[in-house]
Design a protein around this motif. Structure first.
Motif, PDB file in Angstrom:
ATOM      1  N   THR A 106      -0.816  56.568 100.102  1.00 41.40           N
ATOM      2  CA  THR A 106      -1.253  55.708 101.195  1.00 41.40           C
ATOM      3  C   THR A 106      -0.363  55.909 102.414  1.00 41.40           C
ATOM      4  N   ASP A 118     -14.213  44.463 111.433  1.00 45.11           N
ATOM      5  CA  ASP A 118     -13.175  44.043 110.491  1.00 45.11           C
ATOM      6  C   ASP A 118     -13.189  44.901 109.237  1.00 45.11           C
ATOM      7  N   SER A 119     -14.319  45.539 108.988  1.00 39.10           N
ATOM      8  CA  SER A 119     -14.468  46.464 107.872  1.00 39.10           C
ATOM      9  C   SER A 119     -15.677  47.332 108.181  1.00 39.10           C
ATOM     10  N   ASP A 132      -9.310  58.804 103.169  1.00 38.13           N
ATOM     11  CA  ASP A 132      -9.441  57.795 104.220  1.00 38.13           C
ATOM     12  C   ASP A 132     -10.666  56.908 104.014  1.00 38.13           C
ATOM     13  N   THR A 152     -13.355  55.270 100.384  1.00 45.59           N
ATOM     14  CA  THR A 152     -13.796  55.393  98.997  1.00 45.59           C
ATOM     15  C   THR A 152     -15.273  55.723  98.993  1.00 45.59           C
ATOM     16  N   THR A 183     -16.755  53.741 102.138  1.00 46.06           N
ATOM     17  CA  THR A 183     -16.264  52.402 102.460  1.00 46.06           C
ATOM     18  C   THR A 183     -14.812  52.495 102.915  1.00 46.06           C
ATOM     19  N   ALA A 233     -10.907  52.252 103.720  1.00 47.40           N
ATOM     20  CA  ALA A 233      -9.703  52.033 102.928  1.00 47.40           C
ATOM     21  C   ALA A 233      -8.983  50.781 103.435  1.00 47.40           C
ATOM     22  N   ASP A 234      -7.949  50.360 102.729  1.00 47.33           N
ATOM     23  CA  ASP A 234      -7.241  49.136 103.115  1.00 47.33           C
ATOM     24  C   ASP A 234      -6.550  49.272 104.462  1.00 47.33           C
ATOM     25  N   TYR A 235      -6.097  50.494 104.798  1.00 49.41           N
ATOM     26  CA  TYR A 235      -5.282  50.668 105.991  1.00 49.41           C
ATOM     27  C   TYR A 235      -6.084  50.991 107.252  1.00 49.41           C
ATOM     28  N   ASN A 236      -7.388  51.227 107.149  1.00 46.38           N
ATOM     29  CA  ASN A 236      -8.168  51.590 108.340  1.00 46.38           C
ATOM     30  C   ASN A 236      -9.452  50.785 108.472  1.00 46.38           C
ATOM     31  N   LYS A 237      -9.433  49.539 107.965  1.00 41.69           N
ATOM     32  CA  LYS A 237     -10.635  48.715 108.043  1.00 41.69           C
ATOM     33  C   LYS A 237     -10.948  48.281 109.466  1.00 41.69           C
ATOM     34  N   SER A 238      -9.933  47.948 110.246  1.00 43.64           N
ATOM     35  CA  SER A 238     -10.159  47.411 111.587  1.00 43.64           C
ATOM     36  C   SER A 238     -10.409  48.545 112.576  1.00 43.64           C
TER      37      SER A 238
END
Length: 496
Positions: A6, A421-422, A440, A442, A453, A455-460
């Motif tokens: 990550t 936001d996602s 980057d 899933t 979909t 990832a946690d670090y690039n949702k915004s």
């Protein structure tokens, strides 16, 4: 098989995308299939990233003293080679290229792990450079990126980047010359060392016959000649072969072809979209203005021709009597949206008795249903919703980075018209392609429909901002581009 690490921040996330392309390109050379290439690339990427982070942390803890290490990309490529060697020792050599297995079990491979003074000269010379200098040399010479792109990525002044690169080349040559003199060598090689230095300093100097014969039989001195001779175009090969080892020249050629695909056709890759220079921006603006002007002229001529035809005064007549291949005029406003206007539904779907005045109402046209008039699957066109002047909800750019007989690598970049936001990006394949892995994002796939979909670090994603990810997929027979892209369920227009 480990997942990709990550990224710690946005800067490292951008670096990961750039480095992963290089790692996968070399891993594909080292293996016998796309599945093994993906596995080798992931393991090496995770191992190399941990090594780079540990080296950086150690440098910070040692009061700023720089530890000798390679730049990020050659460090990761070295990790691919060492991971392949570990596979051979662990009994997984059947996944590797047969020629690589022979090389790994020869004396040539031992040079890269043996005593430091016996390692290839290019490897030692690159490690001796400052980190920024080494990155500049590698990106410009081996990765074959235009100097303006390299300058932007490293934060250099484009006007002085060429001079800085020449200075770095000279520094690299000096380091290699010093290391060559420090290398244990026999008396004959040492007697030619100073002559080799003098001959390679000038492009006009002739190589004496005895030195030429010596270079033809001594691998060590031939490598030194390639590193010391900055003219003639041999430096990229010396760097790639000396740092990577097996497959260095093949990797060099593959990266040059990839750079030509991404940049030679005039369309930069996703990582460079926001970094166009003044001349590139001016050229793009000029092309856009010319395109809009041509579109305006065509629309005006079409409107004039339609107005002169004896259709009567009804907009319904226009839709009913027009040829099948001609799109009806959606709105008689004097400033139609360019370069195209949304089409009205077929005339048969409208109630009878409508007059010409009805077509000039300010009602917003609804999105037409799919029909035989569409020449390509839904999603490959540029849909417009709501007001005619409103931009699409998103635009997508699909880039085929690399392709081999049974697989390919691609990247997807989406520009969102509003903040998110996602996100969830979906598309369809025409020819049965199947995504094996993705970074980057899933991935999930149901038949021909693929969904990526965040990832946690690039949702915004800010309004007008870009989101990007890449993937590896298999194909057979034909590999047509995907279509019907959507962002969170809304249709995306394809960037031209």
């Amino acid at each position: 098989m480990p997942d990709l690490p990550t990224p710690q921040d946005a800067a490292e996330a951008a670096l990961f995308s750039e480095c992963w392309d290089a790692v996968l390109a070399y891993a594909d050379l080292c293996t016998s299939g796309s599945t093994a290439a993906a596995q080798l690339g992931r393991e090496a990427f995770a191992h190399g990233t941990r090594e780079a982070r540990a080296a950086e942390t150690g440098r910070l803890r040692s009061a700023g003293r720089r530890a000798a290490r390679l730049p990020r990309i050659p460090l990761l490529l070295t990790a691919v080679r060492t991971t392949a060697a570990a596979w051979e020792e662990e009994g997984q050599g059947h996944k590797l290229d047969p020629d690589l297995r022979l090389w790994l079990n020869s004396d040539k491979a031992d040079r890269y792990t043996g005593p430091p003074l016996t390692r290839p000269l290019a490897l030692r010379g690159l490690r001796d450079l400052q980190q920024a200098d080494a990155e500049l040399l590698w990106l410009a010479e081996v990765e074959a990126l235009p100097l303006s792109v390299v300058a932007r990525r490293l934060g250099l002044d484009p006007a002085t980047a060429a001079d800085e690169l020449q200075q770095v080349r000279t520094l690299f040559r000096d380091r290699c010359h010093r290391n060559h003199l420090d290398t244990p060598m026999d008396a004959q090689c040492r007697s030619y060392a100073r002559l080799l230095d003098a001959v390679t300093r000038s492009s006009a100097a002739d190589t004496p016959g005895d030195l030429s014969r010596h270079l033809a039989t001594c691998v060590q001195c031939a490598e030194a000649a390639a590193c010391l001779r900055l003219h003639g175009g041999g430096l990229p090969g010396a760097l790639a072969g000396g740092v990577i080892g097996w497959g260095g020249l093949a990797y060099l050629e593959r990266r040059r072809r990839a750079a030509e695909v991404r940049l030679g056709a005039g369309r930069p890759g996703p990582a460079d979209k926001a970094n166009d220079g003044p001349e590139d921006a001016e050229q793009k603006a000029r092309v856009a203005r010319n395109g809009l002007l041509v579109a305006a002229v065509l629309v005006s001529v079409l409107a004039l021709g339609v107005s002169m035809m004896p259709f009567g005064g009804s907009g319904d007549d226009l839709g009913a009597r027009g040829d099948v291949g001609r799109q009806p005029v959606a709105d008689p406003n004097p400033d139609p949206p360019l370069p195209s206007a949304p089409t009205l539904p077929p005339a048969t779907s409208k109630p009878a008795g409508k007059t010409t005045q009805d077509t000039s109402k300010s009602e917003k046209p609804s999105k037409p249903e799919s029909s035989s008039r569409h020449t390509e699957p839904q999603g490959t066109s540029s849909p417009t919703k709501g007001d005619e002047s409103e931009s699409p909800a998103c635009r997508v750019e699909y880039d085929l980075v690399n392709q081999w007989p049974d697989g390919f690598q691609a990247t997807v970049s989406v520009t969102s018209g509003k903040s998110l936001d996602s996100w969830r990006v979906s598309w369809s394949f025409r020819d049965g392609q199947h995504v094996g892995q993705m970074w980057d994002a899933t991935v999930s796939q149901d038949g021909s429909r693929v969904t990526a979909t965040a990832a946690d670090y690039n949702k915004s994603v800010p309004a007008g901002g870009d989101l990007a990810f890449g993937f590896i997929a298999s194909w057979r027979g034909k590999n047509s581009p995907p279509y019907d892209f959507t962002l969170n369920g809304q249709d995306c227009a394809k960037s031209s």
